[in-house]
Design an enzyme around this catalytic site. Structure first.
Site, short mmCIF file in Angstrom:
data_model
loop_
_atom_site.label_atom_id
_atom_site.label_comp_id
_atom_site.label_asym_id
_atom_site.label_seq_id
_atom_site.Cartn_x
_atom_site.Cartn_y
_atom_site.Cartn_z
N HIS A 44 -13.48 -20.50 18.76
CA HIS A 44 -12.22 -19.78 18.95
C HIS A 44 -11.40 -20.36 20.12
CE1 HIS A 44 -10.11 -16.02 20.54
NE2 HIS A 44 -9.55 -16.26 19.37
N HIS A 86 -1.96 -19.85 23.36
CA HIS A 86 -2.14 -18.53 22.75
C HIS A 86 -1.05 -17.52 23.10
CE1 HIS A 86 -3.63 -14.36 22.57
NE2 HIS A 86 -4.19 -14.76 21.45
O1 G3P Z 1 -8.62 -16.58 14.74
C1 G3P Z 1 -8.53 -15.24 15.01
C2 G3P Z 1 -8.11 -14.89 16.39
O2 G3P Z 1 -7.72 -16.03 17.08
C3 G3P Z 1 -7.03 -13.88 16.41
O3 G3P Z 1 -6.81 -13.34 17.65
O4 G3P Z 1 -5.53 -13.07 19.72
O5 G3P Z 1 -7.38 -14.70 19.64
O6 G3P Z 1 -5.27 -15.19 18.46
P1 G3P Z 1 -6.22 -14.13 18.92
CA CA Z 2 -5.83 -17.26 17.58
#
Ligand code: G3P
Ligand code: CA
Length: 280
Positions: A44, A86
């Site tokens: 992630h 992000h």
């Molecule tokens: O890939 C799923 C996840 O990244 C969604 O949440 O806030 O980390 O972008 P976020």
């Molecule tokens: Ca994400």
């Protein structure tokens, strides 16, 4: 005679038990299938438990840790460049301030995107999507999230153009998926590049996910990716019944990783790729 009949019954029963797959046979077949199922390990924002999120260092760490894919978030700079970050501001993850949409690529490139995590990463900068594809095409699967796309009109076409420039518009051996919480944006992207698999992201909703929603996602999406807090075995079964797969997010402890493996997730999005261990 009675003895002969009961002996015969025992014999028939034994033959039936031998040829008919009993409950245990199915159970062990089920276990074998689960153990053999390939669950994608998806880092992630890169391996963001070990390196600053959405930087080359985090993507490199994901590859080193043998994740199958890494996830990243893409937005657009003031001058129309695709940047990997992000938040919609640079405040949390760099030494600068301001909205991504109000900063040029040059301005963003001058920022330190690593020191907030650790001084060891002081040289990290905000990557462009092109730089990431240049470096990791063929080395790692990439899960691209269109982050807040309503702030960036035309971002779907730009991402499609970047993938096409990297010959990733019809991915065959490379694993590329595009996803977003903004489902209109996912549909827009799908209309531009229908051969690139797409997914819908869903935040926690106490009402769950209805069959009507799944029916409508199925028209364009290959993946339904909810928050892990929504997941149980029955939701996964329903997503599969609608011919889609699921990559829940975001795992930050071993217990959640084991739970998602147990209930049959197809991929697990995690800050810690080493927590996902599908071995029985
Ligand atoms: O890939 C799923 C996840 O990244 C969604 O949440 O806030 O980390 O972008 P976020
Ligand atoms: Ca994400």
């Amino acid at each position: 005679m009675k003895q002969f009949v009961s002996l015969l019954s025992v014999g028939v029963l034994a033959v039936l038990m031998f040829f008919a797959p009993g409950e245990n046979a199915f159970a062990s077949e089920g276990t074998a299938t689960k153990a053999q199922k390939q669950v994608l390990n998806i880092a992630h924002r890169g391996a963001s438990g070990y390196a600053p999120e959405n930087t080359m260092a985090a993507f490199e760490k994901a590859v080193e840790m043998k994740a199958d894919m890494f996830e990243l978030d893409v937005q657009m700079s003031k001058d129309g460049e695709l940047v990997v970050i992000h938040d919609t501001t640079v405040d949390r993850t760099t030494d600068g301030t301001g909205s991504v949409k109000d900063l040029t690529l040059e301005e963003m490139k001058s920022l330190d995107a690593g020191s907030w995590f650790s001084e060891a990463f002081a040289d990290e900068t905000i990557p462009t999507l092109g730089e990431v594809l240049d470096e990791y095409k063929g080395k790692s699967g990439i899960l691209i999230e269109l982050k807040a796309p309503s702030l960036y009109p035309g971002i779907e076409q730009k991402v499609a153009d970047e993938l096409t420039a990297h010959h990733l518009d019809k991915p065959e051996n490379e694993k590329i998926i595009v996803q977003s919480f903004d489902h209109e944006s996912v549909q827009k992207f799908h209309d531009i590049l229908p051969e690139v698999p797409v997914g819908v992201l869903l935040g926690y909703n106490p009402e769950g996910i209805s069959d009507e929603q799944l029916e409508s996602f199925k028209k364009y999406a290959d993946y339904v990716n909810p928050s892990k807090s929504m997941i149980d075995a029955s939701l996964i079964e329903r997503i599969h019944d609608f011919n889609m797969l699921t990559h829940p997010w975001t795992v930050r402890d071993r217990e959640s990783a084991n739970f998602l493996l147990e209930v049959g997730a197809d991929g697990i999005i995690t800050d810690y790729p080493d927590y996902v261990d599908p071995r029985p």
